[in-house]
Design an enzyme around this catalytic site. Sequence first.
Site, PDB file in Angstrom:
ATOM      1  N   ASP A 135       0.823  -1.054   0.037  1.00  0.00           N
ATOM      2  CA  ASP A 135      -0.187   0.133  -0.046  1.00  0.00           C
ATOM      3  C   ASP A 135       0.805   1.252  -0.059  1.00  0.00           C
ATOM      4  OD1 ASP A 135      -2.598   1.354   0.067  1.00  0.00           O
ATOM      5  OD2 ASP A 135      -2.707   1.445   2.165  1.00  0.00           O
ATOM      6  N   TYR A 137       1.206   5.651  -0.581  1.00  0.00           N
ATOM      7  CA  TYR A 137       1.013   6.765   0.032  1.00  0.00           C
ATOM      8  C   TYR A 137       1.094   7.879  -0.684  1.00  0.00           C
ATOM      9  CZ  TYR A 137       0.709   9.328   4.672  1.00  0.00           C
ATOM     10  OH  TYR A 137       0.365  10.062   5.942  1.00  0.00           O
ATOM     11  N   HIS A 142      -3.337  13.917   0.983  1.00  0.00           N
ATOM     12  CA  HIS A 142      -3.627  12.990   2.233  1.00  0.00           C
ATOM     13  C   HIS A 142      -2.368  13.115   3.112  1.00  0.00           C
ATOM     14  CE1 HIS A 142      -4.883   9.691   4.501  1.00  0.00           C
ATOM     15  NE2 HIS A 142      -3.721   8.920   4.374  1.00  0.00           N
ATOM     16  N   ARG A 151       1.734  16.275  13.319  1.00  0.00           N
ATOM     17  CA  ARG A 151       3.075  17.073  13.509  1.00  0.00           C
ATOM     18  C   ARG A 151       2.906  18.550  13.631  1.00  0.00           C
ATOM     19  NH1 ARG A 151       4.322  12.529  10.651  1.00  0.00           N
ATOM     20  NH2 ARG A 151       4.042  13.764   8.927  1.00  0.00           N
ATOM     21  N   GLU A 208     -10.477   3.964   3.717  1.00  0.00           N
ATOM     22  CA  GLU A 208      -9.296   4.655   2.935  1.00  0.00           C
ATOM     23  C   GLU A 208     -10.005   4.425   1.402  1.00  0.00           C
ATOM     24  OE1 GLU A 208      -5.410   3.785   4.058  1.00  0.00           O
ATOM     25  OE2 GLU A 208      -5.588   5.457   5.679  1.00  0.00           O
ATOM     26  N   GLU A 210      -9.103   4.073  -2.213  1.00  0.00           N
ATOM     27  CA  GLU A 210      -7.991   3.973  -2.904  1.00  0.00           C
ATOM     28  C   GLU A 210      -8.030   3.010  -4.358  1.00  0.00           C
ATOM     29  OE1 GLU A 210      -4.369   2.333  -0.755  1.00  0.00           O
ATOM     30  OE2 GLU A 210      -5.289   2.902   1.189  1.00  0.00           O
ATOM     31  N   ASP A 242      -9.138   0.491   2.251  1.00  0.00           N
ATOM     32  CA  ASP A 242      -7.929   0.079   3.072  1.00  0.00           C
ATOM     33  C   ASP A 242      -8.542   0.376   4.407  1.00  0.00           C
ATOM     34  OD1 ASP A 242      -5.826  -0.615   4.633  1.00  0.00           O
ATOM     35  OD2 ASP A 242      -4.605   1.257   3.917  1.00  0.00           O
ATOM     36  N   ARG A 246      -7.936   3.767  13.421  1.00  0.00           N
ATOM     37  CA  ARG A 246      -6.987   4.935  13.675  1.00  0.00           C
ATOM     38  C   ARG A 246      -6.469   4.756  15.001  1.00  0.00           C
ATOM     39  NH1 ARG A 246      -5.652   5.795   8.644  1.00  0.00           N
ATOM     40  NH2 ARG A 246      -7.532   6.383   7.223  1.00  0.00           N
ATOM     41  N   GLN A 249      -3.932   2.163  15.391  1.00  0.00           N
ATOM     42  CA  GLN A 249      -2.727   2.792  14.549  1.00  0.00           C
ATOM     43  C   GLN A 249      -2.001   3.902  15.112  1.00  0.00           C
ATOM     44  OE1 GLN A 249      -4.202   4.406  10.648  1.00  0.00           O
ATOM     45  NE2 GLN A 249      -1.986   4.735   9.940  1.00  0.00           N
ATOM     46  N   TYR A 253       1.789   2.708  15.338  1.00  0.00           N
ATOM     47  CA  TYR A 253       2.728   3.031  14.054  1.00  0.00           C
ATOM     48  C   TYR A 253       4.032   3.199  14.400  1.00  0.00           C
ATOM     49  CZ  TYR A 253       2.684   7.902  13.803  1.00  0.00           C
ATOM     50  OH  TYR A 253       2.962   9.251  13.876  1.00  0.00           O
ATOM     51  N   LYS A 262      -4.193  -2.201  10.299  1.00  0.00           N
ATOM     52  CA  LYS A 262      -4.626  -2.350   8.834  1.00  0.00           C
ATOM     53  C   LYS A 262      -5.088  -3.821   8.470  1.00  0.00           C
ATOM     54  CE  LYS A 262      -3.425   2.055   7.372  1.00  0.00           C
ATOM     55  NZ  LYS A 262      -4.453   2.876   6.543  1.00  0.00           N
ATOM     56  N   THR A 266      -8.937  -5.639   3.876  1.00  0.00           N
ATOM     57  CA  THR A 266      -8.941  -4.644   2.879  1.00  0.00           C
ATOM     58  C   THR A 266      -9.756  -5.231   1.903  1.00  0.00           C
ATOM     59  OG1 THR A 266      -6.400  -4.350   3.448  1.00  0.00           O
ATOM     60  CG2 THR A 266      -7.333  -3.729   1.164  1.00  0.00           C
ATOM     61  N   THR A 359      -4.594   6.559   0.399  1.00  0.00           N
ATOM     62  CA  THR A 359      -5.836   7.144   0.387  1.00  0.00           C
ATOM     63  C   THR A 359      -5.904   8.459  -0.756  1.00  0.00           C
ATOM     64  OG1 THR A 359      -5.867   6.910   2.687  1.00  0.00           O
ATOM     65  CG2 THR A 359      -7.138   8.618   1.760  1.00  0.00           C
ATOM     66  N   GLU A 373     -10.087  12.205   7.693  1.00  0.00           N
ATOM     67  CA  GLU A 373      -9.829  13.782   7.144  1.00  0.00           C
ATOM     68  C   GLU A 373     -11.115  14.598   7.074  1.00  0.00           C
ATOM     69  OE1 GLU A 373      -7.512  11.548   4.288  1.00  0.00           O
ATOM     70  OE2 GLU A 373      -6.759  13.626   3.690  1.00  0.00           O
TER      71      GLU A 373
HETATM   72 MN    MN Z   1      -3.926   2.887   2.759  1.00  0.00          MN
END
Ligand code: MN
Length: 425
Positions: A135, A137, A142, A151, A208, A210, A242, A246, A249, A253, A262, A266, A359, A373
Amino acid sequence: MNANDPALRSFVPVPPESHFPIQNLPFGIFSRTPQGPRRVGVAIGEFVLDLSVLAEKKLFPGQALSADFFARQENLNEFLSLGRNAWREIRSAVSQLLRHDAAALRDSIALREEAMIPRASVTMHLPARIGDYTDFYSSKEHATNVGIMLRGPDHALMPNWLHVPIAYHGRASSIVVSGTDVRRPLGQTKAEDAVAPVFGPSRNLDFELELGFLVGSGNSLGAPIPIAEAPEHIFGFVLVNDWSARDIQKWEYQPLGPFLAKNFATSISPWVVTLDALELFRVAGQKQEPEPLPYLHLPGDWALAVQLEIHLQTEMMPGRQRISATNARFLYWNVCQQLAHHASNGCNLQPGDLLASGTISGPTPDSYGSMLELAWKGTKPITLANGETRAFLQDGDRVTMTGWCQGPGYRVGFGELTGRILPAL
Ligand code: MN
């Protein structure tokens, strides 16, 4: 006449909003009964064409494949391994047979009854035995949105993001076909203000949106795929959801990336739209600045103008409601760059491997591809038409994704990808 010609017409009636006109001809695996033998099919309008019947009747002229080839296939893997010329030959032969002025199938009631099955009556299966799933990114929007949430705006994009098509290795065993229910996962989470983690049902379950592609012919271990050859290795595309927990995650992560957040499920759509069928819908992608390293440089237009939508239906709603509309053309890294980068260290890709985009979020809040989001980390829950609100998915919620390319008077589409959330065990 080219199989993509907008002027082509089939004797099979196909309304303009159908996803499966003669210009598409996606491949999939179906069975006539839920447990019955699996066959390779091509979608046309409201029907599935059984390729094993057509091959057995020797209706593929000059074919390199034996008459019983398709009768022996329970997935697309062997067909994928044959390479682009074989895929083109079969798609072109199917296109010829379905034309409005081709009599072989059109004028034989017996043959039509044997080879053409109403799509509503068949069971669709995973199109391939997926050995590996990666997968990416690849959406800058996104990655930026998630980066801002994690961050702050000043360090949203990691310094490597504009140079490396970032990805993680996913889990192939839990890939399921559209229509399969998804069980809310259990996992370890830790609330911001809690001193210790807890184990229990995820409370921040998300989707997600995709677009993924199936690798056709692969490469040998140690032998990278030059980016100029990447298109020869890309068979076709499916919609991918996906599913993501959260809260799990967030806690797991770092430092190695997504894991149990994850790999519980899927979902993918059953019909594989070939790269060939998308030829007329390739468009210029976003400007890549700084310019990628030479091994990622490919001239031409490789973004795909696929209109994408996400629909949500709760248990309280009589029908579904659209909650996002976006477009695959917004992706920053294109599919050739993803494939060439993946193989650039000598990693061997194999027929049926799934490489997903990550995503797909557009530039505006109504074009985001995840609930994370759309509801901005739970701080702006979305309000549905019936007054319900959602920050993340609830049990019983059904998420349906759809996508298509708009041609003049027809759509080359992906059909639907749907899944419903079951309560945790
Ligand atoms: Mn994904």
